[in-house]
Motif scaffolding. Structure first.
Motif, PDB file in Angstrom:
ATOM      1  N   PRO A  30      23.951  39.608   3.173  1.00 30.82           N
ATOM      2  CA  PRO A  30      23.124  40.584   3.361  1.00 30.82           C
ATOM      3  C   PRO A  30      23.143  40.305   4.380  1.00 30.82           C
ATOM      4  O   PRO A  30      23.655  39.470   5.438  1.00 30.82           O
ATOM      5  CB  PRO A  30      21.784  40.253   3.171  1.00 30.82           C
ATOM      6  CG  PRO A  30      21.676  39.374   2.653  1.00 30.82           C
ATOM      7  CD  PRO A  30      23.533  38.360   1.494  1.00 30.82           C
ATOM      8  N   LEU A  31      23.039  41.087   5.966  1.00 29.18           N
ATOM      9  CA  LEU A  31      23.877  41.194   6.825  1.00 29.18           C
ATOM     10  C   LEU A  31      22.601  40.481   7.621  1.00 29.18           C
ATOM     11  O   LEU A  31      22.888  39.725   9.606  1.00 29.18           O
ATOM     12  CB  LEU A  31      23.522  42.794   7.875  1.00 29.18           C
ATOM     13  CG  LEU A  31      24.313  43.542   8.110  1.00 29.18           C
ATOM     14  CD1 LEU A  31      24.493  44.913   8.211  1.00 29.18           C
ATOM     15  CD2 LEU A  31      25.805  42.785   8.215  1.00 29.18           C
ATOM     16  N   SER A  32      21.570  39.918   7.099  1.00 26.71           N
ATOM     17  CA  SER A  32      20.348  39.805   8.076  1.00 26.71           C
ATOM     18  C   SER A  32      20.782  38.289   7.919  1.00 26.71           C
ATOM     19  O   SER A  32      20.136  37.655   8.921  1.00 26.71           O
ATOM     20  CB  SER A  32      19.321  39.960   7.157  1.00 26.71           C
ATOM     21  OG  SER A  32      19.195  39.491   5.645  1.00 26.71           O
ATOM     22  N   LEU A  33      21.871  37.830   7.924  1.00 29.64           N
ATOM     23  CA  LEU A  33      22.009  36.240   7.243  1.00 29.64           C
ATOM     24  C   LEU A  33      23.338  35.599   8.188  1.00 29.64           C
ATOM     25  O   LEU A  33      23.206  35.086   8.333  1.00 29.64           O
ATOM     26  CB  LEU A  33      23.379  35.923   6.183  1.00 29.64           C
ATOM     27  CG  LEU A  33      22.202  36.394   5.096  1.00 29.64           C
ATOM     28  CD1 LEU A  33      23.108  35.416   3.654  1.00 29.64           C
ATOM     29  CD2 LEU A  33      20.685  35.733   5.247  1.00 29.64           C
ATOM     30  N   PHE A  34      23.184  36.749   8.950  1.00 30.82           N
ATOM     31  CA  PHE A  34      23.952  36.306  10.698  1.00 30.82           C
ATOM     32  C   PHE A  34      23.130  36.529  10.903  1.00 30.82           C
ATOM     33  O   PHE A  34      22.340  37.264  11.945  1.00 30.82           O
ATOM     34  CB  PHE A  34      25.515  37.549  10.384  1.00 30.82           C
ATOM     35  CG  PHE A  34      25.880  37.164   9.490  1.00 30.82           C
ATOM     36  CD1 PHE A  34      27.357  36.573   9.446  1.00 30.82           C
ATOM     37  CD2 PHE A  34      26.066  37.663   7.818  1.00 30.82           C
ATOM     38  CE1 PHE A  34      28.199  36.971   8.533  1.00 30.82           C
ATOM     39  CE2 PHE A  34      26.939  37.873   7.149  1.00 30.82           C
ATOM     40  CZ  PHE A  34      27.651  36.900   7.098  1.00 30.82           C
ATOM     41  N   ASN A  35      23.878  36.444  13.237  1.00 32.13           N
ATOM     42  CA  ASN A  35      23.047  35.224  14.126  1.00 32.13           C
ATOM     43  C   ASN A  35      23.713  36.308  14.773  1.00 32.13           C
ATOM     44  O   ASN A  35      24.968  36.530  15.943  1.00 32.13           O
ATOM     45  CB  ASN A  35      23.120  34.307  14.375  1.00 32.13           C
ATOM     46  CG  ASN A  35      22.366  34.006  15.465  1.00 32.13           C
ATOM     47  OD1 ASN A  35      21.286  34.463  16.033  1.00 32.13           O
ATOM     48  ND2 ASN A  35      22.821  32.695  17.012  1.00 32.13           N
TER      49      ASN A  35
END
Length: 83
Positions: free
Chosen positions: A58-63
């Motif tokens: 998921p994109l949400s795992l990137f800062n």
């Protein structure tokens, strides 16, 4: 107990292999694991790797850097583009 998605990715791909592919220290991988976010600059590599082994990324795992809201115009344009 269900693993956090970032732990699942790191455990599946392997800390040592992540270190080697991204030329980072074990400390960096531990930091990623504890913070719960990969550096945004790793997105292309981690995403392709996860796709290769068949695990979600998921994109949400990137800062990601957020865009500052200025009179609503920029953030509204971005929201519209994301939909």
């Amino acid at each position: 107990m269900i693993k956090k998605p970032i732990h699942h990715i790191i455990d599946t791909l392997g800390s040592d292999e992540i270190q080697r592919r991204f030329d980072v220290s074990s400390h960096m991988v531990r930091h990623v694991r504890s913070s719960g976010a990969f550096p945004a600059s790793w997105y292309v590599g981690i995403k392709a790797w996860c796709d290769d082994v068949g695990i979600p990324c998921p994109l949400s795992l990137f800062n990601w850097k957020s865009v500052p809201k200025r009179n609503g115009a920029v953030s509204e344009q971005i929201q519209g583009a994301a939909q």
